[in-house]
Design a protein around this motif. Structure first.
Motif, short mmCIF file in Angstrom:
data_model
loop_
_atom_site.label_atom_id
_atom_site.label_comp_id
_atom_site.label_asym_id
_atom_site.label_seq_id
_atom_site.Cartn_x
_atom_site.Cartn_y
_atom_site.Cartn_z
N UNK A 46 0.82 -1.21 0.00
CA UNK A 46 0.00 0.00 0.00
C UNK A 46 0.86 1.27 0.00
N UNK A 47 2.10 1.16 0.47
CA UNK A 47 2.98 2.33 0.53
C UNK A 47 3.73 2.58 -0.77
N UNK A 48 3.64 1.65 -1.72
CA UNK A 48 4.35 1.85 -2.98
C UNK A 48 3.75 3.02 -3.76
N UNK A 49 4.59 3.88 -4.31
CA UNK A 49 4.05 5.01 -5.09
C UNK A 49 3.23 4.52 -6.27
N UNK A 50 2.12 5.20 -6.58
CA UNK A 50 1.25 4.78 -7.70
C UNK A 50 1.79 5.26 -9.04
N UNK A 51 3.00 4.82 -9.37
CA UNK A 51 3.64 5.24 -10.62
C UNK A 51 3.53 4.10 -11.62
N UNK A 52 2.44 4.08 -12.37
CA UNK A 52 2.17 3.01 -13.30
C UNK A 52 2.88 3.27 -14.63
N UNK A 53 3.20 2.18 -15.33
CA UNK A 53 3.89 2.33 -16.61
C UNK A 53 3.38 1.31 -17.62
N UNK A 69 12.83 7.90 -16.20
CA UNK A 69 12.19 9.14 -16.58
C UNK A 69 10.71 9.21 -16.26
N UNK A 70 10.14 8.12 -15.75
CA UNK A 70 8.71 8.09 -15.48
C UNK A 70 8.35 8.38 -14.03
N UNK A 71 9.35 8.67 -13.22
CA UNK A 71 9.07 9.06 -11.83
C UNK A 71 10.17 9.99 -11.35
N UNK A 72 9.91 10.67 -10.26
CA UNK A 72 10.89 11.60 -9.71
C UNK A 72 11.95 10.84 -8.93
N UNK A 73 13.05 11.53 -8.62
CA UNK A 73 14.10 10.93 -7.82
C UNK A 73 13.58 10.54 -6.44
N UNK A 74 12.71 11.37 -5.88
CA UNK A 74 12.15 11.08 -4.57
C UNK A 74 11.27 9.83 -4.62
N UNK A 75 10.48 9.70 -5.69
CA UNK A 75 9.65 8.50 -5.84
C UNK A 75 10.51 7.25 -6.00
N UNK A 76 11.61 7.40 -6.75
CA UNK A 76 12.49 6.25 -6.97
C UNK A 76 13.13 5.82 -5.65
N UNK A 77 13.54 6.77 -4.86
CA UNK A 77 14.11 6.44 -3.55
C UNK A 77 13.09 5.74 -2.67
N UNK A 78 11.86 6.19 -2.75
CA UNK A 78 10.80 5.56 -1.95
C UNK A 78 10.52 4.14 -2.46
N UNK A 79 10.51 3.96 -3.77
CA UNK A 79 10.31 2.63 -4.34
C UNK A 79 11.39 1.68 -3.83
N UNK A 165 3.88 -6.30 -10.00
CA UNK A 165 2.66 -6.09 -10.80
C UNK A 165 2.04 -4.71 -10.52
N UNK A 166 2.23 -4.20 -9.31
CA UNK A 166 1.66 -2.92 -8.90
C UNK A 166 2.03 -1.80 -9.88
N UNK A 167 3.22 -1.86 -10.45
CA UNK A 167 3.71 -0.76 -11.29
C UNK A 167 3.31 -0.89 -12.75
N UNK A 168 2.58 -1.95 -13.11
CA UNK A 168 2.17 -2.16 -14.49
C UNK A 168 0.82 -1.52 -14.75
N UNK A 169 0.77 -0.62 -15.72
CA UNK A 169 -0.50 0.03 -16.05
C UNK A 169 -1.48 -0.97 -16.64
N UNK A 170 -1.00 -1.85 -17.50
CA UNK A 170 -1.84 -2.87 -18.13
C UNK A 170 -1.12 -4.20 -18.06
N UNK A 171 -1.16 -4.85 -16.90
CA UNK A 171 -0.41 -6.10 -16.75
C UNK A 171 -0.97 -7.21 -17.64
N UNK A 172 -0.10 -8.09 -18.11
CA UNK A 172 -0.58 -9.24 -18.89
C UNK A 172 -1.34 -10.21 -17.99
N UNK A 173 -1.89 -11.24 -18.57
CA UNK A 173 -2.68 -12.23 -17.83
C UNK A 173 -1.75 -13.16 -17.06
N UNK A 174 -1.16 -12.62 -16.00
CA UNK A 174 -0.24 -13.36 -15.14
C UNK A 174 -0.74 -13.23 -13.70
N UNK A 175 -0.94 -14.36 -13.04
CA UNK A 175 -1.53 -14.36 -11.70
C UNK A 175 -0.79 -15.36 -10.82
#
Length: 324
Positions: A46-53, A69-79, A165-175
């Motif tokens: 739940x604490x992971x930044x919502x930076x989807x790609x 390039x899809x997130x800030x340095x602060x977000x990357x440090x938090x990730x 999987x949290x960071x995937x905007x459109x994840x494939x059918x993997x469960x």
């Protein structure tokens, strides 16, 4: 709690549809839902930044989601800080928005040994038994599998899978299903390819495991089996009297010739031994993402051909067989 609705949608129009009814009550009663560490691990998710790609590279050695390039340095440090709370990371490697997860195992090396010898996965339904963090599940999707399901009982590894999987905007059918294969309410012959890699020697009954794997395959489906082996002829099996490489849950380590007999007796056909090799300390080692003991600590000091207990050092074989 983990949301399995995507899994149910994905299997609703497949032979796995009976799981839509049998899995929900199973999950409610499963050990996973009552695991004492689950609240802490869910808090990390739940604490992971919502930076989807939408930038996914699942076909390369490093399973990659997003870029720097899809997130800030602060977000990357938090990730990085949050993902390190999911230590130890054993199977990978991964890259999440430029955060490189250098896992204990170079699981890409195993995939490179397996991939040339199996039926291409494009359009196939794939089951990965004992899948850990799901690295090989993502690689199967990268090779075109239409549906991939991992089976893994360890709560931490399930959370690691969902963190990726949290960071995937459109994840494939993997469960991923948080269970042992033998715990599932029912085994359905619905998969074109079944992987069991690094599981057989942990099972008290190797034949039960082989029959369970067979029960999941469609007629003519393909088993990919990777396991520890010893040098030797037909009928030779190592049964450690205590631990093997500091592992207490190692029951049977057959020779390749013995394992071929086991596979044939379980009803598999067209059995091929496609690779045998010694596990090295370059492939399994300690990293900043897995700081506990690793292979170098499990080998006899001064003799890498023996485990610390005096058994033959780890060798692994890959078999490919057809469900006859």
């Amino acid at each position: 709690m983990i949301d399995f609705s995507g899994l149910y949608r994905a299997i609703d129009a497949t032979p796995l549809k009976p799981w839509c009814a049998s899995l929900p009550p199973f999950f409610e009663q499963a050990d996973f839902s009552r695991h004492g560490d689950l609240p802490r691990l869910m808090a990390v998710l739940e604490a992971l930044p919502p930076v989807k790609s939408d930038h996914l590279d699942l076909g390369a050695s490093i399973v990659t989601v997003g870029g720097e390039g899809e997130c800030s340095a602060a977000q990357r440090q938090r990730i990085e800080a949050e993902l390190k709370k999911l230590h130890p990371w054993r199977k990978g490697p991964f890259s999440i928005h430029g955060v490189y997860i250098d896992t204990e195992w170079r699981s890409d090396w195993k995939w490179d040994r397996v991939a040339p010898h199996i039926t291409p996965l494009h359009g196939r339904r794939v089951l990965d038994v004992g899948c850990g963090s799901g690295y090989h599940c993502w690689r199967a999707a990268g090779d075109g599998a239409r549906l991939v399901i991992g089976i893994e009982p360890t709560v931490l590894y399930n959370i690691q899978f969902h963190a990726v999987r949290h960071f995937m905007a459109s994840p494939p059918e993997v469960f991923m299903i948080p269970a042992r294969l033998e715990q599932l309410p029912e085994l359905i012959p619905a998969f074109d390819t079944v992987f069991s890699m690094g599981v057989l020697y942990h099972r008290r009954s190797p034949f039960d495991h082989l029959f369970e794997l067979k029960s999941c395959l469609v007629p003519g489906g393909e088993l990919v089996l990777e396991t520890l082996v010893i040098d030797g002829g037909r009928g030779e099996v190592l049964v450690p009297d205590d631990r093997y490489a500091k592992m207490g849950n190692v029951w049977f380590i057959p020779s390749p010739a013995t394992l071929e007999v086991w596979l044939r007796k379980a009803g598999f056909k067209d059995i091929r031994l496609v690779d045998v090799g010694k596990t090295t300390t370059d492939e399994q080692r300690r990293t900043e993402w897995m700081t506990f003991e690793s292979l170098s600590n499990f080998l006899y000091p001064g003799n890498t051909n023996m485990t610390i207990e005096g058994h033959p050092a780890p060798r692994r074989a890959i078999f490919v067989a057809r469900n006859g």
